[in-house]
Design a protein around this motif. Structure first.
Motif: not given
Length: 306
Positions: A172-184, A72-74, A79-83
């Motif tokens: 929007v890509g950042a939102a997608v990555v964060i969403a995946l992190s939420f699930v993990v 999740a941290g990756v 990645v999300s903060r970079l995006l």
């Protein structure tokens, strides 16, 4: 008390965005990667210090229990903060914050098939509001005629000047990555790892992800030698604000309910919008854009409590 802490968290997330934008605008060599590196190192150090003060040296759980938080941290905040910071650089802080805040709605599409979660009426309405808000932002980009009369645009719409759908896709890509992190993370929290420990581990994983990228970037290395004090101070301040925001959110969740805390924390795009207008010294003149941001905030909150 939980509401006050949630408000503090919202302000912290909002001011992170504003300080990053300020730092990126101070120096031609400032990059989203440099900003992500400095803010991550700062927030990670702050959270690790808080963890040590509160609990001393924690007992390290088995790697199997830590693995979800490492992954999740990756994703987030790595990645999300970079995006997200790239999005701030491209479309401005207000729009980037609003689009990135749509992540809970995106997470719904992942959580239903992966975790077997049920789609409630509140979640369905929330997703609809987020989609409507994102679409409105897309269609409220200034036209060619409006772009030629910049003085007629308010502060937030000016951020959208010369932007493209591709630019909007970055936050929007950042939102997608964060969403995946939420699930993990949700998988990880089913184990014995506490939220504070898990988040600190995730922050460390993010630093381990971003730091090699920064060290391998010639532009970032040049930036390290030539950076202005003001830009660096802005990124450090952003790291302090976001670290404080995370910790305040944890405390708020300990004292209050998710239904109370998360909707308040989710208002941070409104903090960014209000501050943007205040710094510009003007009143909003784009009701449709404001309505879009508000729809995303309300929709994200509805998804989280639904």
């Amino acid at each position: 008390m939980s509401v006050a802490l949630a408000l503090l968290s919202s302000v912290g997330f909002g001011f992170q965005t504003l300080f990053v934008r300020h730092g990126l605008s101070r120096d031609d060599d400032s990059t989203p990667l440099a900003a992500a590196t400095v803010t991550l190192v700062t927030s990670c150090t702050l959270l690790a210090a808080i963890l040590f003060v509160r609990r001393g040296v924690p007992t390290v759980p088995a790697l199997a229990f830590l693995l979800p938080f490492l992954v999740a941290g990756v994703l987030d905040p790595g990645v999300s903060r970079l995006l997200y910071f790239e999005g701030i650089d491209r479309v401005g802080p207000s729009v980037a914050a609003a689009l990135t805040a749509s992540s809970p709605a995106v997470a719904t599409f992942v959580a239903v098939p992966v975790l077997g979660e049920r789609v409630t009426a509140a979640k369905a309405v929330g997703v609809g509001l987020v989609v409507l808000g994102v679409a409105t932002i897309q269609f409220r980009r200034p036209s060619a005629e409006e772009s030629s009369a910049v003085e007629e645009l308010d502060a937030v719409r000016q951020e959208l000047l010369d932007t493209s759908p591709r630019d909007l896709s970055v936050p929007v890509g950042a939102a997608v990555v964060i969403a995946l992190s939420f699930v993990v993370v949700k998988v990880g929290l089913a184990g014995p790892v506490s939220t504070l420990v898990g988040t600190t581990v995730a922050q460390l994983a993010a630093v381990a992800t971003i730091l090699p990228l920064a060290l391998g970037s010639g532009r970032v290395r040049r930036y390290a030698g030539t950076t202005s004090t003001e830009a660096l101070a802005s990124f450090v301040a952003a790291g302090v604000f976001v670290g404080t925001a995370w910790y305040a959110m944890f405390l708020a969740l300990d004292l209050g309910s998710v239904v109370t805390v998360l909707p308040v924390v989710s208002t941070y795009p409104l903090v960014v919008v209000a501050a943007s207008y205040a710094l510009a010294g003007e009143w909003p003149r784009s009701p449709a854009l404001l309505a879009a941001v508000f729809a995303i905030v309300v929709g994200a909150a509805a998804v989280q409590v639904g």
